[in-house]
Design a protein around this motif. Structure first.
Motif, PDB file in Angstrom:
ATOM      1  N   MET A   3      24.962  -3.145 -15.159  1.00 10.05           N
ATOM      2  CA  MET A   3      23.604  -3.650 -15.119  1.00 10.05           C
ATOM      3  C   MET A   3      22.670  -2.459 -15.024  1.00 10.05           C
ATOM      4  O   MET A   3      22.935  -1.503 -14.297  1.00 10.05           O
ATOM      5  N   ASP A   4      21.604  -2.552 -15.772  1.00 10.05           N
ATOM      6  CA  ASP A   4      20.625  -1.477 -15.763  1.00 10.05           C
ATOM      7  C   ASP A   4      19.790  -1.589 -14.492  1.00 10.05           C
ATOM      8  O   ASP A   4      19.301  -2.667 -14.171  1.00 10.05           O
ATOM      9  N   ALA A   5      19.671  -0.520 -13.766  1.00  8.47           N
ATOM     10  CA  ALA A   5      18.943  -0.572 -12.498  1.00  8.47           C
ATOM     11  C   ALA A   5      17.914   0.547 -12.433  1.00  8.47           C
ATOM     12  O   ALA A   5      17.804   1.253 -11.434  1.00  8.47           O
ATOM     13  N   LYS A   6      17.180   0.704 -13.515  1.00  7.41           N
ATOM     14  CA  LYS A   6      16.147   1.747 -13.560  1.00  7.41           C
ATOM     15  C   LYS A   6      15.171   1.563 -12.414  1.00  7.41           C
ATOM     16  O   LYS A   6      14.694   0.454 -12.182  1.00  7.41           O
ATOM     17  N   GLY A   7      14.909   2.629 -11.724  1.00  6.09           N
ATOM     18  CA  GLY A   7      13.906   2.561 -10.675  1.00  6.09           C
ATOM     19  C   GLY A   7      14.447   2.100  -9.328  1.00  6.09           C
ATOM     20  O   GLY A   7      13.783   2.234  -8.315  1.00  6.09           O
ATOM     21  N   ILE A   8      15.664   1.548  -9.301  1.00  8.84           N
ATOM     22  CA  ILE A   8      16.240   1.136  -8.019  1.00  8.84           C
ATOM     23  C   ILE A   8      16.883   2.356  -7.365  1.00  8.84           C
ATOM     24  O   ILE A   8      17.674   3.057  -7.995  1.00  8.84           O
ATOM     25  N   THR A   9      16.523   2.632  -6.132  1.00  6.47           N
ATOM     26  CA  THR A   9      17.044   3.816  -5.456  1.00  6.47           C
ATOM     27  C   THR A   9      18.150   3.422  -4.495  1.00  6.47           C
ATOM     28  O   THR A   9      18.437   2.245  -4.305  1.00  6.47           O
ATOM     29  N   GLU A  10      18.715   4.449  -3.865  1.00  2.00           N
ATOM     30  CA  GLU A  10      19.854   4.214  -2.967  1.00  2.00           C
ATOM     31  C   GLU A  10      19.446   3.430  -1.711  1.00  2.00           C
ATOM     32  O   GLU A  10      20.302   2.996  -0.965  1.00  2.00           O
ATOM     33  N   LYS A  11      18.153   3.249  -1.496  1.00  2.02           N
ATOM     34  CA  LYS A  11      17.719   2.497  -0.317  1.00  2.02           C
ATOM     35  C   LYS A  11      17.519   1.006  -0.639  1.00  2.02           C
ATOM     36  O   LYS A  11      17.348   0.199   0.242  1.00  2.02           O
ATOM     37  N   ASP A  12      17.519   0.679  -1.944  1.00  2.00           N
ATOM     38  CA  ASP A  12      17.082  -0.658  -2.372  1.00  2.00           C
ATOM     39  C   ASP A  12      18.229  -1.656  -2.474  1.00  2.00           C
ATOM     40  O   ASP A  12      18.559  -2.114  -3.560  1.00  2.00           O
ATOM     41  N   PHE A  13      18.818  -2.014  -1.352  1.00  2.00           N
ATOM     42  CA  PHE A  13      19.910  -2.986  -1.382  1.00  2.00           C
ATOM     43  C   PHE A  13      19.429  -4.346  -1.895  1.00  2.00           C
ATOM     44  O   PHE A  13      20.115  -5.011  -2.656  1.00  2.00           O
ATOM     45  N   GLY A  14      18.235  -4.730  -1.458  1.00  2.00           N
ATOM     46  CA  GLY A  14      17.689  -6.033  -1.846  1.00  2.00           C
ATOM     47  C   GLY A  14      17.518  -6.153  -3.349  1.00  2.00           C
ATOM     48  O   GLY A  14      18.092  -7.050  -3.983  1.00  2.00           O
ATOM     49  N   PRO A  15      16.737  -5.244  -3.972  1.00  2.00           N
ATOM     50  CA  PRO A  15      16.573  -5.282  -5.437  1.00  2.00           C
ATOM     51  C   PRO A  15      17.907  -5.213  -6.184  1.00  2.00           C
ATOM     52  O   PRO A  15      18.068  -5.824  -7.238  1.00  2.00           O
ATOM     53  N   CYS A  16      18.852  -4.477  -5.622  1.00  2.00           N
ATOM     54  CA  CYS A  16      20.179  -4.379  -6.234  1.00  2.00           C
ATOM     55  C   CYS A  16      20.825  -5.761  -6.282  1.00  2.00           C
ATOM     56  O   CYS A  16      21.320  -6.205  -7.311  1.00  2.00           O
ATOM     57  N   ARG A  17      20.794  -6.463  -5.162  1.00  2.00           N
ATOM     58  CA  ARG A  17      21.363  -7.815  -5.110  1.00  2.00           C
ATOM     59  C   ARG A  17      20.613  -8.761  -6.027  1.00  2.00           C
ATOM     60  O   ARG A  17      21.200  -9.623  -6.672  1.00  2.00           O
ATOM     61  N   SER A  18      19.289  -8.580  -6.115  1.00  2.00           N
ATOM     62  CA  SER A  18      18.485  -9.535  -6.879  1.00  2.00           C
ATOM     63  C   SER A  18      18.751  -9.441  -8.387  1.00  2.00           C
ATOM     64  O   SER A  18      18.498 -10.390  -9.118  1.00  2.00           O
ATOM     65  N   ILE A  19      19.272  -8.305  -8.864  1.00  2.00           N
ATOM     66  CA  ILE A  19      19.652  -8.251 -10.280  1.00  2.00           C
ATOM     67  C   ILE A  19      21.112  -8.677 -10.477  1.00  2.00           C
ATOM     68  O   ILE A  19      21.647  -8.622 -11.585  1.00  2.00           O
ATOM     69  N   GLY A  20      21.746  -9.092  -9.393  1.00  2.00           N
ATOM     70  CA  GLY A  20      23.091  -9.669  -9.508  1.00  2.00           C
ATOM     71  C   GLY A  20      24.217  -8.659  -9.393  1.00  2.00           C
ATOM     72  O   GLY A  20      25.347  -8.951  -9.755  1.00  2.00           O
ATOM     73  N   ALA A  21      23.924  -7.455  -8.896  1.00  2.00           N
ATOM     74  CA  ALA A  21      24.966  -6.426  -8.793  1.00  2.00           C
ATOM     75  C   ALA A  21      25.601  -6.449  -7.405  1.00  2.00           C
ATOM     76  O   ALA A  21      24.942  -6.707  -6.414  1.00  2.00           O
TER      77      ALA A  21
END
Lengths: 214, 428
Positions: B81-99
């Motif tokens: 999954m492409d996660a442009k702009g998501i940093t190592e602190k962004d657990f929430g956004p990571c989950r929200s894209i389904g990863a």
């Protein structure tokens, strides 16, 4: 008490080993296709990441483009060169070679069936002419080159070429040619006479040809 | 004293769990259709306050992300999954894209020195699984990320990754057949021989440090050994006739090969320490292409003793050979799998060759490729993949697939007309 120490000592050593491993957070990777790199001096200092957290550090040495040292391998035999190509082309001109064996300018190339190294009837006739010519030119030594067509496996084809050259050598020996005048080499599928990818080309490439050495 | 042991045991447990060996994210022994979703974030150049970027185009970062993506897709275990702009602190956004997991990293460039910091995060448990720094050269950023991909793979599956492994192959692009090496994915190609003669059948030593191959560079087809570190090249077998098809024994002390110095091309074992040859086969046919069983007890090979080329297995203890293939007109280039369970080989029924794999115990065989003309299979060291050569008249190329025949893809080396691939052992 002494006994207790004896029992726990191996465990303590094991733990000490573990502590030793984990405390050094840096792994030095030894690369296979690289010469020793000054960076991989085996240091094992622990490292800290950009945000101050502990990080495992790995030194990845460069891939050095090493090529074979050809200093002692450049004495390639001139015999293996491409001069044989001319002899072979002439040899295939069977219709123009109907005269006396002694007037034969070159030696006939012998052809084989797919995946076979037995010499069939028509080719035996040609080999008999080659033998006659060799008998008339006793100072000539020849190398018999065995070849295969492109189909099948590289190594199998090298063996097949070897068998074909050996079969021709044996046949000529049986016709009285001294084995000392006959050497063999296999090129497998590596030196096709015809470049095509059809039965016509393959039939020309399954062959044993003669390279006159002197 | 018992109390002391309990304390030490507790420390031991905390150490092992600290090493992150507790959870297996992907169980390879229970294959599933589901691919683990991994988000790959941007790799950004890390700059000190006010410093000028050394990689202003972001080319290094792009190469890192692309190579990692290639590695993970290749394994067949992950969906990216492409996660442009998501940093190592962004657990929430990571989950929200389904990863489930996120890879995020940054790098610094100091002249030709590339330093890469990269994390693997469990977005669900909000945990750092890996935090590593790789120091290497800006000339080859792919290499650093291949090393990381190995670590990622191992931490998620519990098995070693193959992303830092290499391949050997032959190409006649220089005008004659020379030997090349490349990363497993075809990148980072290096030409190993430059002797302008015919060079054939490269194979790795078990430690991956040496390459054996047959060459005509001194006129006759002799066997040579090339040291990948020093570049030193030595002739190892130069008996009269052919010296071909050398394969190292699993312990690296012997080489199985075909010699024709005696009556016909037979299999021999050359003991490297003594230079002594032991003949294995004794017939009037052709015996070639040995491949050792991983335990070093048996050798599979190609023989025409039964009329056409077929696969045989010789037991090195008893000296007894047993024919393995009974179908097809031409069976050749056997390759024993790293776990010992299968022999991959090429089979033709009259026309083109296809890759098959035979169960060593039951003898039952399964066809793995169905298109083109395919030969010379070679296993990845984890046994999960097979590389092979494809020839289409003048054009040769390399392909890889999963060991069950799925996931077929071309290996692009950029050289062209490749053949005779050999996959390396683990190199780290």
């Amino acid at each position: 008490m002494k006994n207790h120490y004896r029992k726990t000592l191996p465990l303590i050593i094991l733990l000490a080993g573990l502590v030793g491993c984990t405390a050094s957070n840096e792994t030095v990777i030894d690369d296979i296709t690289a010469k020793a790199d000054s960076q991989q001096a085996g240091q094992t200092a622990s490292a800290v990441g950009a945000d101050g957290q502990p990080i495992q550090e790995v030194v990845v040495p460069q891939d050095n483009a090493i090529t074979e040292d050809t200093t002692d391998a450049s004495t390639a035999s001139a015999k293996a060169g491409d001069s044989s190509a001319d002899a072979q082309t002439a040899g295939q001109d069977k219709t123009g070679q109907s005269g006396e064996a002694a007037s034969q300018k070159t030696l006939y190339t012998i052809h084989f069936d797919f995946d076979r190294y037995t010499i069939n009837e028509t080719e035996r006739g040609l080999l008999a002419k080659n033998a006659a010519w060799l008998n008339s030119t006793p100072r000539i030594t020849v190398r018999i080159e065995g070849h295969a067509d492109e189909r099948g496996e590289t190594e199998y084809n090298l063996a097949l070429g070897d068998r074909r050259a050996s079969a021709v050598k044996k046949f000529l020996q049986d016709l009285g040619i001294s084995p000392g005048r006959l050497s063999t080499i296999s090129y497998g599928e590596e030196k096709p006479a015809a470049q095509g990818h059809n039965e016509e080309a393959w039939a020309q490439n399954r062959r044993a040809e003669f390279d006159v050495l002197n | 004293m018992i109390k002391n042991i309990a304390v030490l045991t507790a420390i031991f447990i905390s150490f092992t769990s600290g090493l992150g060996q507790a959870k297996v994210y992907i169980d390879l022994s229970a294959p599933s259709e589901r691919r683990m979703p991994v988000a790959i974030g941007e790799f950004r150049e890390l700059l000190a306050q006010g410093a000028l970027p050394q990689d202003p185009s972001g080319a290094i970062g792009a190469a890192l992300a692309q190579t990692l993506r290639g590695d993970l897709v290749f394994s067949g275990l992950f969906s990216i999954m492409d996660a442009k702009g998501i940093t190592e602190k962004d657990f929430g956004p990571c989950r929200s894209i389904g990863a489930d997991t996120l890879v995020a990293g940054g790098y610094t460039v100091d002249k030709d020195r590339l330093s890469l910091e990269v994390r693997l995060l469990d977005c669900v448990a909000e945990k750092v699984l890996l935090y590593k720094r790789y120091i290497g050269s800006t000339n080859n950023p792919r290499r650093l990320i291949h090393y990381f991909a190995d670590q990622l793979y191992e931490s998620l599956t519990g098995r070693k990754g193959v992303f830092s492994t290499k391949i050997l192959f032959v190409s006649n692009l220089p005008g004659n057949k020379e030997i090349f090496s490349a990363d497993y994915d075809g990148g980072n190609v290096m030409q190993l021989t430059r002797n302008k003669h015919i060079n054939l059948s490269p194979q790795w030593s078990p430690d991956g440090r040496k390459v054996i191959y047959s060459s005509y560079k001194n006129g006759e087809p002799n066997l040579y050994m090339f040291d990948m570190r020093s570049g030193k090249d030595a002739r190892v077998s130069s008996r009269p006739g052919i010296n071909v098809g050398g394969r190292f024994s699993p312990d690296g002390t012997r080489i199985a090969l075909t010699l024709s110095a005696e009556k016909s091309p037979e299999l021999y074992i050359l003991t490297l320490a003594t230079g002594e040859y032991t003949r294995l086969t004794d017939n009037y046919g052709i015996d070639v292409s040995p491949t050792w069983s991983p335990d070093g007890q048996r050798i599979a090979y190609t023989s025409d003793i039964s009329g056409n080329p077929h696969i045989f297995v010789i037991d090195l203890t008893t000296g007894k050979s047993v024919r393995q293939t009974f179908e097809g007109k031409y069976n050749s280039s056997p390759a024993w799998s790293p776990d010992g369970a299968y022999i991959a080989y090429a089979r033709a029924d009259g026309g083109a060759f296809q890759i098959w794999a035979m169960d060593v115990v039951t003898g039952s065989a399964r066809q793995l490729t169905f298109q083109g003309n395919n030969q010379s299979p070679s296993w990845s060291p984890d046994g999960r993949h097979i590389i092979f050569s494809n020839s289409n008249n003048d054009k040769g190329s390399l392909y890889v697939m999963h060991a069950d025949g799925t996931g077929l893809r071309k290996v692009i080396t950029g050289i062209g007309n490749e053949s005779s691939p050999a996959w390396s052992p683990y190199l780290q």
